[in-house]
Scaffold this motif. Structure first.
Motif, PDB file in Angstrom:
ATOM      1  N   ASP A  37       0.848  -1.186   0.000  1.00 23.68           N
ATOM      2  CA  ASP A  37       0.000   0.000   0.000  1.00 23.68           C
ATOM      3  C   ASP A  37       0.890   1.245   0.000  1.00 23.68           C
ATOM      4  OD1 ASP A  37      -2.175   1.631   0.215  1.00 23.68           O
ATOM      5  OD2 ASP A  37      -2.979   0.707   2.025  1.00 23.68           O
ATOM      6  N   ASP A  38       0.758   2.077  -0.999  1.00 25.98           N
ATOM      7  CA  ASP A  38       1.483   3.368  -1.061  1.00 25.98           C
ATOM      8  C   ASP A  38       3.002   3.212  -1.160  1.00 25.98           C
ATOM      9  OD1 ASP A  38      -1.074   4.267  -0.560  1.00 25.98           O
ATOM     10  OD2 ASP A  38      -0.613   5.326   1.299  1.00 25.98           O
ATOM     11  N   SER A  77      -6.209   3.996  -3.651  1.00 27.94           N
ATOM     12  CA  SER A  77      -6.419   2.568  -3.404  1.00 27.94           C
ATOM     13  C   SER A  77      -7.687   1.956  -3.995  1.00 27.94           C
ATOM     14  CB  SER A  77      -6.388   2.364  -1.880  1.00 27.94           C
ATOM     15  OG  SER A  77      -7.118   1.274  -1.451  1.00 27.94           O
ATOM     16  N   LYS A 130      -5.615  -5.866   3.386  1.00 24.79           N
ATOM     17  CA  LYS A 130      -6.461  -4.692   3.118  1.00 24.79           C
ATOM     18  C   LYS A 130      -7.477  -4.958   2.013  1.00 24.79           C
ATOM     19  CE  LYS A 130      -6.192   0.098   1.547  1.00 24.79           C
ATOM     20  NZ  LYS A 130      -5.333   1.292   1.421  1.00 24.79           N
ATOM     21  N   HIS A 274       1.132   2.043   4.402  1.00 33.31           N
ATOM     22  CA  HIS A 274       0.112   3.087   4.588  1.00 33.31           C
ATOM     23  C   HIS A 274       0.184   3.662   6.001  1.00 33.31           C
ATOM     24  CE1 HIS A 274      -3.938   4.880   4.494  1.00 33.31           C
ATOM     25  NE2 HIS A 274      -3.893   4.739   3.186  1.00 33.31           N
ATOM     26  N   ASN A 327      -0.656   2.059  -5.384  1.00 34.72           N
ATOM     27  CA  ASN A 327      -0.469   3.418  -5.925  1.00 34.72           C
ATOM     28  C   ASN A 327       0.888   3.915  -5.440  1.00 34.72           C
ATOM     29  OD1 ASN A 327      -2.861   3.926  -3.514  1.00 34.72           O
ATOM     30  ND2 ASN A 327      -0.933   5.014  -3.246  1.00 34.72           N
ATOM     31  N   LYS A 356       1.489   9.441  -4.821  1.00 30.30           N
ATOM     32  CA  LYS A 356       0.074   9.165  -4.549  1.00 30.30           C
ATOM     33  C   LYS A 356      -0.745  10.429  -4.829  1.00 30.30           C
ATOM     34  CE  LYS A 356      -2.821   7.471  -0.756  1.00 30.30           C
ATOM     35  NZ  LYS A 356      -2.807   6.978   0.635  1.00 30.30           N
TER      36      LYS A 356
HETATM   37 CA    CA Z   1      -2.855   3.039  -1.283  1.00 26.36          CA
END
Ligand code: CA
Ligand code: NG6
Length: 505
Positions: A37-38, A77, A130, A274, A327, A356
């Motif tokens: 995530d990220d 996301s 997630k 994240h 992302n 992002k």
């Molecule tokens: Ca994300």
């Protein structure tokens, strides 16, 4: 016993396996997507980071293919994950932007999904981590009952979820449609519009916080961290952020162990990196870059644990692993966690501009590694590849056929994924919003004119918004510094027309 694909199996299956060069009847490979995530294009040492080391991911990269032009579909996301799991661009559908934690299920029963397609080829399918694609019926989930529809109704046999994000309530895990560890005498209530119950909030009781927000994130406090949204109840079910990577990695490993004797598909979507970044004590302080860097080390550890499990089960040579991100990176995403202060010379997006939330490449060009020991040769691929194609490409590898109408935007590039082909898609579409699209074709990148601020002040991100067309030559200007739209009207027109034609499909 592994399922064997023998000659005489359905034509599609034999044809697709022949394409990737199998001459013998083969076992269907297990497939694992590890989605961070990220995580930024410059956040891993195999992608050039020097301030920290990610040895487990580097090892996978060294055994497999590291893509330099791998893309997610969206700079946030929910739309990115929606596209990955449905093979349909999120911008085609309303209501697909970043969802609150009490949203109803976006992907509903009957829709054709990556897991439903893979499952149809005899795979056991699981999702751990997630979700952020909504749960339950219209009106939102009943956290105290059976939460359906959810992943188990759209193709996953097993699910263990962080329902939305780590910074959104409710801060509980949901396993196969039930909140884990819930005491029925202490029911959960969630509200995103007003305070509910009497739990303290970050706004009213900042003295109770161990991590303070920098923007937003001042609602209900759970585990000393204030979140987005209000909740009360479910005390026995609350997660402990510091343990989250351990908990979900354990579940992912258990899924592998439980299913190692037959083909499986695992979508392992980590919370790292994240916000809130609250890594376990084993990683806290280890990167020298504060919790953001520590969370990268923790992510690398999770990847290592997955590989270890495959080795233990002796199935590494029969497992395709993909590592990517939903992302691009953000440094300050709403908590005062020293990410900005301790960044030093580290560049989360590497050479790319933006991150992002951004229409520049940093928003959607992401790390992308595909590794399959013994089958994929070590190398670097410059082919264009988009996560939108995972549905069709993995269907190809699994020997699954896609029902009519499934994955309408997804194309089978399994030969690119496995390194047999050097040339991928002609173009990729990137989104920052439903009406904010960009396109990359050959060396050109076009960002359509768009309203809105050029800098998102809170996160200090360059959004890429501009009332004018922006055209960049990624070949000689990978950091998108020189807008050459004015000098190349024919290319601007060609790419605008192409984007419009893709839109109207
Ligand atoms: Ca994300
Ligand atoms: C934003 C949040 C951000 C993050 C993001 C979603 C605020 C101020 N910011 O609205 O912290 O949660 O949504 O991130 O609330 S994503 O990776 O799930 O798309």
């Amino acid at each position: 016993m592994k399922l064997k694909l023998l000659t005489g199996t359905a034509g599609i299956i034999s044809a697709s396996l022949t394409q990737i060069g199998f001459s013998q009847p083969v076992e269907k490979p297990n497939i694992i997507i590890i989605l961070a995530d990220d995580l930024g294009y410059g956040d891993l040492s195999c992608y050039g980071a020097t301030s920290l080391k990610t040895p487990n991911i580097d090892r996978l990269s060294n055994q497999g293919l590291r893509f330099t032009n791998g893309y997610c579909t969206s700079a946030t996301s929910t739309p990115s994950r929606y596209s990955l799991l449905t093979g349909s661009y999120a911008w085609r559908r309303e209501g697909t932007s970043v969802l609150p934690g009490d949203a109803s299920a976006l992907i509903t029963p009957g829709m054709i999904t990556l897991p439903s397609v893979i499952k149809s080829a005899g795979y056991t399918t699981g999702v751990v981590g997630k979700w952020h694609l909504g749960l339950g019926p219209e009106g939102g989930p009943d956290w105290n009952g059976v939460i359906r529809p959810g992943p188990n109704d759209i193709g996953f046999d097993y699910s263990f979820l962080i329902p939305a994000t780590g910074d959104r309530v409710p801060c509980v895990y949901v396993e196969n449609g039930r909140v884990v560890g819930l005491d029925p005498s202490d029911p959960i209530s969630v509200d995103y519009s007003k305070k509910i119950g009497n739990w303290p909030t970050g706004k009213e009781n900042p003295e109770l916080l161990k991590m303070h927000p920098s923007h937003g994130h001042d609602m209900t406090i759970v585990n000393g961290i204030s979140r987005i949204g209000y909740m009360t109840g479910g005390k026995s079910a609350l997660w402990v952020d510091e343990d989250m990577a351990d908990v979900i990695t354990d579940k992912a490993v258990k899924f592998i162990e439980d299913n190692h004797e037959k083909p499986f598909f695992l979508y392992f979507a980590t919370h790292d990196i994240h916000v809130p970044r609250v890594p376990h004590g084993r990683f806290a302080g280890k990167s020298g870059m504060g919790p953001r860097g520590d969370a990268i080390l923790q992510f690398d550890w999770s990847v290592g644990e997955i590989v270890k499990a495959l080795k233990r089960m002796k199935i590494q040579k029969n497992t395709l692993i993909i590592v990517s991100s939903d992302n691009g990176p953000v440094v300050d995403d709403g908590y005062r966690d020293q990410a900005v202060e301790l960044l030093g010379s580290h560049r989360p997006s590497g050479k790319l501009r933006g991150g992002k939330y951004s229409a520049f490449e940093g928003g959607t060009r992401v790390v992308f590694i595909s590794s399959w020991k013994g089958t994929i040769k070590k190398g670097v691929s410059d082919a264009l590849f988009s996560q939108i194609d995972l549905l069709a490409s993995l269907a190809g590898i699994a020997g699954a056929s896609i029902p009519e109408g499934g994955g309408p935007d997804s194309r089978n590039y399994m030969n690119v994924l496995t390194g047999k082909a050097k040339t991928g898609r002609d173009w990729v579409v990137e989104q920052t919003g439903r009406n904010k699209l960009s396109i990359v074709k050959n060396e050109w990148k076009l960002i359509l004119p768009g309203q809105g601020p050029k800098i998102q002040v809170n996160t200090n991100t360059e959004t890429g918004n501009d009332p004018e067309y922006q055209l960049y030559n990624l070949g000689n200007d990978p950091s998108e510094r020189n807008n050459v739209a004015g000098d190349n009207p024919a290319i601007v027109k060609e790419l605008t027309d192409l984007l419009n034609s893709i839109r109207s499909l």
